[in-house]
Design a protein around this motif. Structure first.
Motif, mmCIF file in Angstrom:
data_model
loop_
_atom_site.group_PDB
_atom_site.id
_atom_site.type_symbol
_atom_site.label_atom_id
_atom_site.label_comp_id
_atom_site.label_asym_id
_atom_site.label_seq_id
_atom_site.Cartn_x
_atom_site.Cartn_y
_atom_site.Cartn_z
ATOM 1 N N ALA A 104 0.859 -1.193 0.000
ATOM 2 C CA ALA A 104 0.000 0.000 0.000
ATOM 3 C C ALA A 104 0.887 1.232 0.000
ATOM 4 C CB ALA A 104 -0.890 -0.009 1.237
ATOM 5 N N THR A 105 0.661 2.110 -0.928
ATOM 6 C CA THR A 105 1.462 3.348 -0.975
ATOM 7 C C THR A 105 0.660 4.468 -1.653
ATOM 8 O OG1 THR A 105 3.534 4.352 -1.734
ATOM 9 C CG2 THR A 105 2.575 2.702 -3.183
ATOM 10 N N HIS A 106 0.989 5.718 -1.292
ATOM 11 C CA HIS A 106 0.359 6.824 -1.996
ATOM 12 C C HIS A 106 1.377 7.505 -2.914
ATOM 13 C CE1 HIS A 106 2.079 8.628 1.662
ATOM 14 N NE2 HIS A 106 2.380 9.629 0.844
ATOM 15 N N ASP A 107 2.562 6.849 -3.048
ATOM 16 C CA ASP A 107 3.651 7.425 -3.835
ATOM 17 C C ASP A 107 3.512 7.005 -5.309
ATOM 18 O OD1 ASP A 107 6.042 8.147 -4.993
ATOM 19 O OD2 ASP A 107 7.267 7.614 -3.253
ATOM 20 N N GLN A 108 2.919 7.897 -6.110
ATOM 21 C CA GLN A 108 2.664 7.578 -7.522
ATOM 22 C C GLN A 108 3.965 7.354 -8.295
ATOM 23 O OE1 GLN A 108 -0.442 6.952 -8.649
ATOM 24 N NE2 GLN A 108 0.590 6.265 -10.531
ATOM 25 N N GLY A 109 5.026 8.050 -7.879
ATOM 26 C CA GLY A 109 6.321 7.917 -8.534
ATOM 27 C C GLY A 109 6.827 6.482 -8.490
ATOM 28 N N LEU A 110 6.676 5.867 -7.343
ATOM 29 C CA LEU A 110 7.128 4.469 -7.172
ATOM 30 C C LEU A 110 6.315 3.532 -8.061
ATOM 31 C CD1 LEU A 110 7.659 3.949 -3.322
ATOM 32 C CD2 LEU A 110 9.388 3.861 -5.115
ATOM 33 N N ILE A 111 5.015 3.774 -8.081
ATOM 34 C CA ILE A 111 4.132 2.908 -8.873
ATOM 35 C C ILE A 111 4.505 3.005 -10.354
ATOM 36 C CG2 ILE A 111 1.709 2.513 -9.555
ATOM 37 C CD1 ILE A 111 1.000 3.713 -6.749
ATOM 38 N N ASP A 112 4.738 4.234 -10.816
ATOM 39 C CA ASP A 112 5.111 4.437 -12.223
ATOM 40 C C ASP A 112 6.429 3.750 -12.528
ATOM 41 O OD1 ASP A 112 2.840 5.886 -12.444
ATOM 42 O OD2 ASP A 112 3.816 7.858 -12.260
ATOM 43 N N ARG A 113 7.378 3.867 -11.610
ATOM 44 C CA ARG A 113 8.720 3.352 -11.854
ATOM 45 C C ARG A 113 8.738 1.822 -11.942
ATOM 46 N NH1 ARG A 113 14.034 5.725 -10.529
ATOM 47 N NH2 ARG A 113 15.510 4.010 -10.670
ATOM 48 N N PHE A 114 7.950 1.153 -11.082
ATOM 49 C CA PHE A 114 8.027 -0.320 -11.032
ATOM 50 C C PHE A 114 7.031 -1.012 -11.959
ATOM 51 C CE2 PHE A 114 10.514 0.827 -7.403
ATOM 52 C CZ PHE A 114 11.508 -0.137 -7.380
ATOM 53 N N ALA A 115 6.144 -0.273 -12.527
ATOM 54 C CA ALA A 115 5.215 -0.801 -13.555
ATOM 55 C C ALA A 115 4.548 -2.107 -13.156
ATOM 56 C CB ALA A 115 5.961 -0.974 -14.870
ATOM 57 N N LYS A 116 3.941 -2.107 -12.004
ATOM 58 C CA LYS A 116 3.185 -3.276 -11.545
ATOM 59 C C LYS A 116 1.715 -2.883 -11.483
ATOM 60 C CE LYS A 116 6.727 -5.973 -10.556
ATOM 61 N NZ LYS A 116 6.955 -7.243 -11.264
ATOM 62 N N ARG A 117 0.843 -3.907 -11.336
ATOM 63 C CA ARG A 117 -0.596 -3.604 -11.279
ATOM 64 C C ARG A 117 -0.876 -2.744 -10.040
ATOM 65 N NH1 ARG A 117 -5.861 -6.473 -9.794
ATOM 66 N NH2 ARG A 117 -4.681 -8.166 -8.809
ATOM 67 N N ALA A 118 -1.716 -1.762 -10.214
ATOM 68 C CA ALA A 118 -2.082 -0.900 -9.083
ATOM 69 C C ALA A 118 -3.596 -0.896 -8.926
ATOM 70 C CB ALA A 118 -1.567 0.518 -9.304
ATOM 71 N N ILE A 119 -4.033 -1.188 -7.710
ATOM 72 C CA ILE A 119 -5.471 -1.121 -7.403
ATOM 73 C C ILE A 119 -5.687 0.237 -6.738
ATOM 74 C CG2 ILE A 119 -7.330 -2.092 -5.987
ATOM 75 C CD1 ILE A 119 -5.766 -4.819 -6.241
ATOM 76 N N VAL A 120 -6.555 1.037 -7.362
ATOM 77 C CA VAL A 120 -6.755 2.402 -6.834
ATOM 78 C C VAL A 120 -8.029 2.443 -6.003
ATOM 79 C CG1 VAL A 120 -6.951 4.852 -7.426
ATOM 80 C CG2 VAL A 120 -5.612 3.306 -8.899
ATOM 81 N N LEU A 121 -7.883 2.930 -4.782
ATOM 82 C CA LEU A 121 -9.030 3.087 -3.875
ATOM 83 C C LEU A 121 -9.348 4.567 -3.716
ATOM 84 C CD1 LEU A 121 -8.235 0.720 -0.835
ATOM 85 C CD2 LEU A 121 -10.028 0.406 -2.520
ATOM 86 N N GLU A 122 -10.631 4.865 -3.708
ATOM 87 C CA GLU A 122 -11.060 6.232 -3.391
ATOM 88 C C GLU A 122 -12.289 6.144 -2.515
ATOM 89 O OE1 GLU A 122 -11.579 8.936 -6.678
ATOM 90 O OE2 GLU A 122 -9.468 8.659 -7.235
ATOM 91 N N GLN A 123 -12.219 6.761 -1.356
ATOM 92 C CA GLN A 123 -13.317 6.732 -0.386
ATOM 93 C C GLN A 123 -13.864 5.321 -0.164
ATOM 94 O OE1 GLN A 123 -15.888 9.810 -2.103
ATOM 95 N NE2 GLN A 123 -15.124 11.231 -0.546
ATOM 96 N N GLY A 124 -12.950 4.390 -0.058
ATOM 97 C CA GLY A 124 -13.323 3.022 0.266
ATOM 98 C C GLY A 124 -13.799 2.179 -0.892
ATOM 99 N N ARG A 125 -13.801 2.723 -2.112
ATOM 100 C CA ARG A 125 -14.251 1.956 -3.279
ATOM 101 C C ARG A 125 -13.067 1.724 -4.219
ATOM 102 N NH1 ARG A 125 -20.072 3.034 -4.010
ATOM 103 N NH2 ARG A 125 -20.661 4.466 -2.373
#
Lengths: 300, 244
Positions: B219-240
């Motif tokens: 779990a991370t809020h660091d978009q830079g890391l997500i972009d760099r490692f190019a893995k699947r990201a599940i995005v949550l917003e207000q619990g959805r």
């Protein structure tokens, strides 16, 4: 891990924890020690006073002086004793002959024998001393017994310290209720203080418990070191309690009047008293730890 | 029987379905999971997701999106208010409390605040995860040494945790999670307290663990890391779940 190395690790972890948390261990052991010492000394005083009260009760008696005319004829003493024992509430009967009464009076007047010059042994009446069952020591019942003896044809006079017996019976009832209440209160306070002190030590290490739980420790695995630690603290507390009781007696005895010293006596053998204090200390420490860790783990 | 295939009953005596065999390649499954906190509203709302065995997944979203709650539910430290949760083939909802420790041994959790015993040594902290499992002393020493060497902290084994830097403490937490060779590693904001260089190093470590077959959820809020490692990201917003 083998069972042996598990136990070694467990004991190492518990003793290490005692060492790491020396301040809380000392506070818990001191609490257990002082609480146990107070409770044990209270129990000793209670048992001693209870025994003393029973002895005083045994000394409370009715004296019935026997008419000289009733003493004539064979078997008259046995007949009087038999009739007395048949009265409900009579625990025992002792016959005091004229000679016994004279000898007793003489012994009581030691140093002043001249007063008895000219007094014939036959001048004193024979009597019987009656001891009452404890439940008949209450005012109305005791008075009923006295009345029955007054009506006996062989009774010359009945002596009975009614006021003393009533006061004694009232004291006995008060003492029993008060001591029971105080005992329950003291046990409750001891358990409360010890369990709260132990709970503080558990809460002081809540991070450790939480982390153990998070890495997959079972509840029993978490409880065991605290249990061992509680037993160790109980043992140290028991040792301290024995020391306090011994030192307290030593300090008190020399300052107490001789006739009151029985109050602080240890009513059982020292070995039994020490074993009981240790056992209760261990139970307090172990139960306190288990209860506190269980309560904490439920909230995890 | 013509065309019949051998079927083996499940624990209730029902025949296993081909679908279940497919499902066994899934490590984490959530079906319509809800989580409501009294007085604080809904933290998770109808969350349905799957993580395959051996997958590396990021869970991302703004603060308060429900990332930590989701990880806590996967770890069994929070119970969902509604829905179903299957981890490593077992239904978490039906597991008695006494079985939770055994399931936690299959999951390594790396906390944002590390959750280390600061007055104990690095070795003791890592060894704790094996001690609670009853691992024999000789084996325990070997595995702790291996885990510390993996996070490059073998030279700090006898140091107390409180003497280490934040980055080193994070690596101790990772070593504690990997030492039990878990099926899953969950990491809650593992780079939250680290500088960018250490953040990259930490995610690299998770990638190495993942390369050995362990399922990793970070779990991370660091978009830079997500972009760099190019893995699947599940995005949550207000619990959805809004994507992934």
């Amino acid at each position: 891990m083998s069972k042996g190395s598990n136990i070694v690790h467990l004991l190492g972890s518990a003793t290490g924890s005692v060492r790491d948390n020396l301040a809380t261990t000392v506070v818990t052991a001191l609490t257990v020690g002082f609480s146990l010492a107070i409770l044990a000394q209270f129990l000793f005083v209670f048992i001693n006073l209870d025994a003393a009260v029973s002895t005083w009760g045994d000394r409370t008696h009715i004296v019935v002086y026997i008419k000289d005319t009733a003493m004539r004829g064979p078997g008259s003493i046995e007949r009087i004793k038999g009739a007395s024992l048949a009265v409900p509430g009579i625990k025992s009967v002792a016959y005091i002959s004229k000679d016994d009464a004279y000898a007793e009076l003489k012994a009581g007047m030691k140093g002043h024998e001249a007063v008895l010059a000219g007094v014939d042994a036959g001048a004193l009446p024979a009597s019987i001393e009656l001891r009452l069952d404890p439940e008949y020591m209450e005012g109305a019942k005791a008075a009923g017994v006295v009345e029955r003896f007054k009506k006996m044809d062989w009774a010359e006079e009945v002596q009975y310290s009614q006021e003393w017996v009533e006061k004694f019976a009232a004291f006995l009832r008060f003492f029993e209720v008060a001591a029971f209440g105080a005992g329950i209160f003291l046990v409750g306070v001891t358990v409360f203080i010890v369990s709260n002190t132990v709970r503080l030590t558990v809460y002081a290490r809540q991070d450790e418990i939480e982390i153990m739980s998070l890495v997959g420790a079972t509840d029993n695995y978490i409880k065991l070191p605290f249990f061992v630690e509680g037993v160790l603290q109980g043992l140290i507390g028991g040792l301290l309690a024995v020391f306090i009781i011994y030192a307290g007696r030593w300090a008190l005895l020399s300052r107490m009047p001789v006739y009151l010293r029985f109050v602080v006596d240890v009513p059982v053998s020292w070995t039994m008293a020490v074993a009981a204090v240790f056992a209760f200390g261990i139970v307090l420490g172990a139960a306190g730890s288990l209860l506190s860790t269980s309560r904490f783990l439920k909230s995890c | 029987m013509k065309g019949s295939r051998p079927v083996f009953p499940d624990y209730r005596g029902r025949p296993r379905l081909p679908a279940l065999r497919r499902a066994q390649s899934v490590m984490i499954q959530l079906f319509h999971v809800y989580k409501t906190f009294e007085g604080a509203g809904t933290a998770l709302h109808d969350v349905t997701l799957k993580v395959a065995k051996g997958e590396f997944v990021f869970i991302t979203g703004p603060s308060g999106a429900g990332k930590s709650t989701l990880l806590n539910i996967m770890f069994g430290s929070e119970a969902p208010t509604g829905g179903q949760l299957i981890i490593d083939g077992r239904n978490y909802i039906k597991i008695p409390r006494s079985d939770v420790p055994y399931l936690r041994r299959r999951i390594g959790f790396v906390f944002q605040d590390f959750k280390l015993l600061h007055d104990k040594t690095v070795f003791d902290n890592v060894a704790l995860a094996l001690r609670v499992m009853g691992v024999e002393t000789g084996e325990l020493k070997k595995r702790v040494a291996r885990a510390l060497s993996y996070v490059r902290l073998q030279h700090r084994a006898n140091f107390k945790v409180e003497t280490l830097s934040g980055g080193e403490q994070q690596r101790v937490a990772i070593a504690r999670a990997v030492v039990k060779e878990p099926a899953i590693i969950l990491a809650d904001e593992p780079t939250g307290n680290l500088d960018p260089h250490l953040s990259l190093e930490t995610i690299e470590l998770f990638k190495e663990v993942n390369n050995k077959g362990t399922t990793v959820v970070v779990a991370t809020h660091d978009q830079g890391l997500i972009d760099r490692f190019a893995k699947r990201a599940i995005v949550l917003e207000q619990g959805r779940v809004v994507s992934g």
